[in-house]
Motif scaffolding. Structure first.
Motif, PDB file in Angstrom:
ATOM      1  N   THR B 163       0.912  -1.242  -0.011  1.00 53.65           N
ATOM      2  CA  THR B 163      -0.206   0.035  -0.016  1.00 53.65           C
ATOM      3  C   THR B 163       0.717   1.159  -0.117  1.00 53.65           C
ATOM      4  O   THR B 163       0.450   2.177  -0.650  1.00 53.65           O
ATOM      5  N   GLU B 166       1.901   1.610  -3.366  1.00 53.57           N
ATOM      6  CA  GLU B 166       0.665   2.193  -4.232  1.00 53.57           C
ATOM      7  C   GLU B 166       0.349   3.763  -4.045  1.00 53.57           C
ATOM      8  O   GLU B 166       0.217   4.358  -4.859  1.00 53.57           O
ATOM      9  N   SER B 167       0.701   3.760  -2.800  1.00 52.03           N
ATOM     10  CA  SER B 167       0.353   5.526  -2.407  1.00 52.03           C
ATOM     11  C   SER B 167       1.480   6.380  -2.996  1.00 52.03           C
ATOM     12  O   SER B 167       1.049   7.670  -3.385  1.00 52.03           O
ATOM     13  N   ALA B 168       2.592   5.759  -2.820  1.00 51.61           N
ATOM     14  CA  ALA B 168       3.702   6.688  -3.753  1.00 51.61           C
ATOM     15  C   ALA B 168       3.496   6.949  -5.116  1.00 51.61           C
ATOM     16  O   ALA B 168       3.686   7.896  -5.710  1.00 51.61           O
ATOM     17  N   SER B 169       2.995   5.676  -5.811  1.00 56.70           N
ATOM     18  CA  SER B 169       2.665   5.859  -7.061  1.00 56.70           C
ATOM     19  C   SER B 169       1.542   6.774  -7.499  1.00 56.70           C
ATOM     20  O   SER B 169       1.582   7.339  -8.431  1.00 56.70           O
TER      21      SER B 169
END
Lengths: 349, 268
Positions: B163, B166-169
């Motif tokens: 996660t 994903e949050s960095a992406s």
């Protein structure tokens, strides 16, 4: 990519089948207007999070599905180039960065200089009301503070679309209620096209310009909170949104035949029907001259009103909301009246 | 009131513990003492000297240096290969990842001698490679890689790295940026623990190294065996002393680190 606050968003025939063959999402098509907040609402496993992840770019839709931002196809573009902002259920703040660094990360990635970055972070800190926390480590924050940081971080780089995945679920009830109000104000201030996923109908009704009720990977109904509350398209929607009475009965000559009497209805249906009556649209009246009557079972005093169950009127006990001033107790025989327009015919299931 | 019985039990346990400790420690102490004794057969009365230690240093300095070069090289390789591998295995998940993880872990179960034999059969023909210290490095990487991968993966599992990724992406970071900005900094406890383990294991590895070494590519433990076999007892013992001095600080660091991590975990 697409710049500016808010884009129009189009989801076109997006279905999702996982590698193991599970169908998480039936092909769905819908449009979201610029600046609109669209809420996906449904029980867990209904496909709402999958839908959000497809819009975000974290999942690819099945072949044939397309996602368009401002009419530009972004289906093949990875999330990092879609210019979205996302708030995760667990917030996913970076533990190795402090609050300011978290909020500023998206700006740093975009190569925005330190001074401008700091100004923007300060602006967001003020907007979300977390002044004084900027140098804290994220593990020193409370749940509500984390939620605010996550939101500030998601909108810092002025995303085209803001995606929120159950952002209030991890909080306790009182805080949730307060943040709901705050979030509503914030979303309206920002005016970003927003997709919000939740299983909480109060949140959905309060925040959504429109609500998409989902069930088993398909859309059960799309509409405003009022549409969905007052005119549910199906029994599932009626039962999922708010407290309700689902009454199965025979209908003849515009009258609903119930064990406790007959109720006039608007619709000229006849034969076996399923109708919905909200508890607040049933009035307690005296038994004299009442077309429908029953016996009071439980009385729960909630404060602003009291909720009764009345048995004997329909096949199953009816939920009735009565004014809090009404003196009533279990065992009383009461008359019930329902306006014909408050009785909604429901489609099968 | 402590009963006599309780006291007896306590005393018994204490004696037993001391006995076991003595059983483990006394030989080590005797061996180290022998390394600084002028003549072991006359005992410590013959006097204390550093001549054996100096002799060991003169004879084996290059061996010791080579050991450290190999250990640090093994660390470099396991860092470069192990962290991305752990990341990929964790984020991808699924059956294939499990299979790869098992294969990486296999060297823990297979005897070092068997791994060495496999390497000899496969690469023995490349005689330049076979003769260089890089051949031993290859063996050490095979042997230590699972420790790095496992300890990094353990951290990934604890912090929900997927996660975070994903949050960095979602904030616009490319895979490489995410790896550097978010994944590696948050995996640091696992990377540190893994690194200490890799260095310690590489310095102490004997089975595999003994099969792979040539007279010109001895390492610390192989040199130890060599000195036992061919030197006078005092020199061999002095070598043991040198070995302890090299390896014990690393073991202590590992222990301190583990304690620190546990305390942090409890604090959370």
């Amino acid at each position: 990519m697409t710049g500016g606050q808010g884009v129009t968003l189009r989801v076109e025939a997006c279905g999702k089948t996982f590698p193991d063959g599970t169908r998480a999402l039936e092909p769905i098509t819908l449009d979201v207007a610029r600046g609109e907040t669209l809420v996906f609402l449904g029980p867990s496993g209904c496909g709402k999070t999958t839908m959000l992840r497809i819009i975000a770019g974290l999942e690819r839709p099945d072949v044939g599905g397309r996602i368009l931002f401002n009419e530009v196809d972004v289906t093949g573009i990875p999330i990092e180039r879609r210019n979205v902002g996302m708030v995760f259920q667990s917030y996913a703040l970076f533990p190795n960065m402090n609050v300011a660094e978290n909020i500023g990360y998206g700006l740093k990635i975009r190569g925005i200089g330190k001074a401008e970055r700091e100004a923007r972070v300060a602006e967001l800190v003020a907007l979300t009301g977390i002044e004084g926390l900027v140098h804290r480590r994220v593990d020193q924050l409370s749940g509500g503070q984390r939620q605010r940081v996550a939101l500030a971080r998601a909108v810092a780089a002025r995303p085209s679309v803001l995606l929120l995945d159950e952002p209030l679920t991890a909080l306790d009830a009182a805080l949730r209620e307060r943040l709901r109000v705050e979030l509503d104000r914030l979303l309206r201030t920002l005016g970003i096209t927003t997709i919000y996923v939740t299983h909480d109908q109060t949140e959905a009704m309060m925040l959504g310009d429109r609500i998409v009720v989902m069930r088993k990977g398909a859309i059960a109904q799309i509409g405003t909170a009022r549409d969905i509350y007052f005119s549910p398209a199906s029994r599932f929607v009626a039962e999922f949104i708010g407290a309700t009475n689902i009454v199965e009965a025979e209908c003849h000559d515009g009258m609903l035949a119930l064990p406790g009497g007959r109720l006039p209805i608007q619709n000229g249906a006849s034969g076996a029907v399923v109708v919905m009556i909200r508890p607040e649209s049933i009035d307690i009246i005296s038994t004299e001259g009442a077309v429908l009557s029953g016996r009071v079972g439980d009385v729960s005093f909630i404060g602003d009103r009291q909720r009764l169950t009345v048995s004997g009127a329909a096949h199953k006990p009816l939920l009735v909301d009565a004014p809090n001033s009404l003196g009533i107790k279990a065992g009383d025989i009461v008359g019930l009246s329902v306006k014909p327009e408050a009785i909604r015919l429901l489609a099968g299931d | 009131m402590i009963s006599i019985r309780d006291r007896l039990i306590f005393t018994g346990q204490l004696l037993f513990t001391l006995l076991v400790a003595a059983f483990l420690i006394v030989p080590a102490i005797l061996s180290m003492l022998a390394g600084v004794t002028v003549n072991y057969f006359q005992g410590i009365r013959s006097g204390v000297t550093l001549q054996w230690v100096i002799q060991v240093w003169e004879l084996y300095a290059d061996t010791i240096a080579r050991s450290f070069v190999i250990a640090l090289s093994a660390l470099t390789v396991t860092l470069i290969v192990g962290i991305p591998a752990a990341y990929a295995l964790h984020v991808r998940g699924g059956r294939l990842s499990r299979v790869v993880e098992e294969i990486i872990t296999l060297p823990l179960a297979v005897p070092g001698l068997a791994i060495a034999l496999g390497l000899l059969l496969t690469y023995g023909g490349f005689s330049d490679f076979r003769r260089s210290w890089l051949f031993i490095l290859a063996g050490h990487v095979v042997f230590t890689l699972p420790f790095m991968v496992r300890s990094v993966m353990a951290v990934f599992a604890a912090i929900d790295v997927k996660t975070l990724d994903e949050s960095a992406s979602s904030l616009g970071a490319s895979p490489w940026r995410r790896f550097l900005d978010v994944i590696v900094p948050n995996a640091r406890p696992g990377i540190l623990a893994g690194s200490l383990m890799v260095v310690t294991l590489s310095l102490g590895e004997f089975n595999l190294t003994w099969m792979l070494h040539t007279p010109l590519t001895k390492t610390l433990p192989v040199g130890l065996a060599d000195s036992y076999a061919s030197m006078r007892l005092e020199v061999a013992s002095a070598y043991t002393l040198v070995f302890f001095v090299m390896i014990i600080p690393l073991l202590v660091a590992m222990q301190i680190f583990a304690d620190h991590k546990r305390r942090q975990g409890a604090g959370r």
